[in-house]
Design a protein around this motif. Structure first.
Motif, PDB file in Angstrom:
ATOM      1  N   GLY A 179       0.823  -1.203   0.000  1.00  0.00           N
ATOM      2  CA  GLY A 179       0.000   0.000   0.000  1.00  0.00           C
ATOM      3  C   GLY A 179       0.852   1.246   0.000  1.00  0.00           C
ATOM      4  N   TYR A 180       1.935   1.192   0.767  1.00  0.00           N
ATOM      5  CA  TYR A 180       2.867   2.308   0.841  1.00  0.00           C
ATOM      6  C   TYR A 180       3.470   2.573  -0.529  1.00  0.00           C
ATOM      7  CZ  TYR A 180       6.433   5.064   3.260  1.00  0.00           C
ATOM      8  OH  TYR A 180       7.234   6.061   3.713  1.00  0.00           O
TER       9      TYR A 180
ATOM     10  N   ILE B 282       2.143   1.393  -3.661  1.00  0.00           N
ATOM     11  CA  ILE B 282       1.264   1.657  -4.801  1.00  0.00           C
ATOM     12  C   ILE B 282       0.494   2.959  -4.657  1.00  0.00           C
ATOM     13  CG2 ILE B 282       1.021  -0.755  -5.450  1.00  0.00           C
ATOM     14  CD1 ILE B 282      -1.661  -0.846  -4.244  1.00  0.00           C
ATOM     15  N   ILE B 283       0.587   3.621  -3.482  1.00  0.00           N
ATOM     16  CA  ILE B 283       0.006   4.952  -3.405  1.00  0.00           C
ATOM     17  C   ILE B 283       0.759   5.860  -4.377  1.00  0.00           C
ATOM     18  CG2 ILE B 283       1.448   6.050  -1.631  1.00  0.00           C
ATOM     19  CD1 ILE B 283      -1.122   7.101  -0.406  1.00  0.00           C
ATOM     20  N   ALA B 284       1.967   5.418  -4.734  1.00  0.00           N
ATOM     21  CA  ALA B 284       2.763   6.185  -5.681  1.00  0.00           C
ATOM     22  C   ALA B 284       2.112   6.204  -7.060  1.00  0.00           C
ATOM     23  CB  ALA B 284       4.165   5.595  -5.771  1.00  0.00           C
ATOM     24  N   VAL B 285       1.339   5.161  -7.387  1.00  0.00           N
ATOM     25  CA  VAL B 285       0.835   5.042  -8.754  1.00  0.00           C
ATOM     26  C   VAL B 285      -0.187   6.133  -9.099  1.00  0.00           C
ATOM     27  CG1 VAL B 285      -0.371   3.550 -10.372  1.00  0.00           C
ATOM     28  CG2 VAL B 285       1.421   2.614  -8.939  1.00  0.00           C
TER      29      VAL B 285
END
Lengths: 288, 288, 288, 288
Positions: free
Chosen positions: D225-226, D228-231
């Motif tokens: 989660g940490y 893919i919040i980047a996506v």
């Protein structure tokens, strides 16, 4: 920066240099001492609020508090005395912070507990940027500030939208959850508070939905929050990028290009590794 | 990389190659074995701290711990012996980590419980980057490191501002909430701790505001935290972007350059609007 | 896409078109029906796990589960029958998922509770991208995938660093907090778990530090986590940007420029609003 | 913007100007009054839901609620009367919101508690953008909207992937944790809820894994989660960047363009390497 009174005597000028500037050894030493005093006094206020420490050192803290208050009061009066326009200084940001750093101690005579407000002194620490290589840090702060300022309209649109969303979803959650016996959603304001806690991914867990419908709505809100955190990040990144680009553009150069004019056709920007003008083939002046 | 002593005998040179380098089969095998030993020994320390597992396997763990400690001690002494400048190695990052990986076991004779510090061994795992295609990974790590380093001033400005905000808001929350009977805001330091927990969107929920005013202030802090998380992200993105551009420039290609080889000197990348080779001034082939 | 056996009869070809392709009306209808069946069957598995619903509808759920399992088994066998290389299909991602979608029901004869694994069926929903404008979505997915793939080395460096940090800080927290009577930090693995929960800003609050030193270390970890979340975001953004740029570059155009060659000098890219060549002043062909 | 009926009388035209437009003093004053009424009425609904406040001011709130409802009903009818196509207005977004702002009060005769839905009035506040410098804010909102719209396919791919991940991991957690006596993972839907709470880093803590295996899986989910919040952040940033470039292009300036006016037609921005005006073909003044 407050200006010195023009017809100031030598002593007053000397004091002004020490108190307001930080590019002389004396001014720098004064500023460092001041920062140390501020940090210590804030630490005293903070530790004094811890019951177990207060019980043992109450008297020492009281003395320290009054010592710092008197020191800062004297400093404030000196600043007022040497500056050219005392009223203007008194109404500036730092003037108000300086005053707010001493007032609570005096107010605590009448309103017990007002000392807590002494932590506003921590704002004085922002002067630290003046001490450590002034210009460079101010540029950084300005770049950040300008990036935020030029995206303030996008941010306002964003905040109004977010507030509307949390109000509507908070009310819906209240309608769904409030009938349960031990629900945390006791009123719409509390439900809106919960919606903000969830949307911002803080998630205290002091209130959380119990019904399947409420949990489903919470899921939508969470995924929404996970997604829209991208919006302010995107805005700030683009603005910072533009600010960085603008700096480069002011210098007349493409990113990565070096300013080195062609002596024949005058084309101004060439790549760092170019030896001949890419337009007229004339040799370029000496490479780095 | 520590250098080999110049007048080293054949055996010493052979040991140096195995222990310090990883481009020979033997060196590679040694490094892989070492990583496996490090990970195993850290796992032993971690599992030994679990009460139920410790109860059953205490003796086996004690033996394993001493075995690894003796192995790593021998390895440390060998490294000291074959390297050209033992003092320099001993004071380098990896030298200190290597020493710190064995000391706690010996210290635990005098201070029971010091074995916990053996997890510092995990830092030795960072050697893993040396094994798996050294150069490429170092470049990636350097790109990240350089991006963070060149934004360190912006980050410092940001951190000082954040710390000032949490101190002031923490004190305000203490002033608002501390009078409630079972409030979690028992002191200013605890309130500042809460403010950081909230601003960073961690949100444990062990402390949370009870009064409407406190909840309103918490809302402001959350939305602030949601917004300003954009700032470090923006900074790092812009720096990484700039670093990527700089790398491309080093490789001889400007961003947006078209691959069009010069027929005379063979330079492969030229700007889209270039008519002559920027290196040898030969006319470039017709633009497509 | 599995290929059809070349010497396939008409019926087999017809079945292949319906089952594997989705550009004919029949294939499209089959795929939509299939998605509906998958979503329904997953919903059945999920609802069946809710005790109160299971109590009332256990029998209906059992029938539904077997109906779907038999349907999907038949579909799996048909797919195996019409495809050219059955083994290759059976070992592909979708082949394994298709098999995994029916196996748990049969396994639940021997291992009660294995039906839970039927939710793996949800992976079959990924076929949905094939139905809704295949090419475009695949391009998007590929852009995302390529961006993640080309930053995988940076991401690996990042993950190894993060794991090292949480291991060391988890062990320190265990050393600091574990002696308290009702501390949550009961072992190093649990402390590492807490460190990840904190660093990623999830913050359950089931474990939280009690000592001032532990809280101070937690603050450092939180601010760290708040900061380093910027790193993967920065990496992905730069890679996505590069991917977008690369697409534009392949088309030979600067971002925002239109491909419209000058008929006189051949300069290929001009701004969308250009009417004359910026290099030789010849009129450009008809504007959009 | 709904159009005025063409053969409107003077009074009707005057009312139209006041009610629908905001560029006349009267229209602006009306809009400001309206916003104030909306915010006040929403505040009344919210405060009315707080038990302690309701107990004291129930009657006043009832009167206020009916006053606002009648006012907004009259306003709605007036809008219907003066607009050219009443049906089209009634079916537009604002038409529906205007109707939804008064209906719940009438519905509450039959369904007690329906007043809660009055908070939908807050959506009327979105009109605020029309008052405060309409054009600029709409452009900002449009830029945001366009950026989100053009990345909607990437976002859909992302959301479907995320939903698939949480379904599978939720079911796995149910399989792992549900056998524990006081586990929070009581069913698959609840476990999926927990997976979303964790993946989005909200982390309520009302449910958290107890077994080592469950905690390990939770760790994987958190780090995922940490990461893919980047996506979505990357997607939105790239789109905003592109949108910013497109806006600059619409304004006639390519990114990196230099301000150098054409002496003949006055076009202000040209590329750094342009020798002739791209609009009128006049030679440009000497490059600096």
């Amino acid at each position: 920066m407050p200006e010195l009174a023009p017809a100031a005597g030598r002593l007053r000028r000397r004091i002004y240099d020490v108190v307001f500037l930080s590019d002389t050894p004396a001014g720098r030493a004064f500023d460092l001492l001041l920062i140390a005093a501020i940090v210590t006094s804030v630490a005293v206020v903070m530790l004094d609020s811890v019951a177990s420490i207060h019980a043992r050192h109450a008297e020492a803290f009281l003395i320290a508090e009054w010592t710092f208050t008197i020191l800062f009061s004297v400093e404030y009066l000196v600043r007022l005395a040497v500056v050219q326009r005392p009223v203007r200084y008194a109404r500036s940001f730092y003037g108000l912070v300086d005053l707010g750093s001493v007032l609570p101690t005096f107010v605590s005579f009448f309103v017990p507990g007002a000392q807590v407000l002494l932590v506003v002194r921590i704002l004085r620490v922002l002067r630290i940027f003046r001490i450590l290589k002034l210009a460079t840090y101010l540029t950084e702060a300005e770049t950040l500030g300008r990036a935020l300022a030029s995206s303030r309209r996008k941010i306002l649109v964003f905040v109004v939208t977010v507030l509307t969303v949390v109000t509507v979803i908070g009310a819906l959650m209240y309608a769904i959850e409030s009938r349960l016996p031990d629900s945390g959603f006791t009123s719409i304001p509390v439900s809106v508070y919960w919606a903000v806690v969830t949307l911002t991914t803080v998630g205290y867990g002091d209130i959380s939905p119990q019904t399947p419908l409420g949990q489903a709505l919470a899921l939508v809100l969470m995924i929404m929050g996970y997604g829209i955190i991208a919006v302010p990040t995107g805005i700030v990144t683009v603005e910072l990028n533009r600010a960085a680009g603008a700096t480069a553009a002011l210098a007349g150069a493409a990113p990565g290009a070096v300013i080195r004019s062609c002596p024949t056709c005058g084309l101004a920007t060439h790549d760092a590794d170019a030896r001949f003008c890419k337009r007229c083939a004339a040799p370029l002046p000496g490479q780095r």
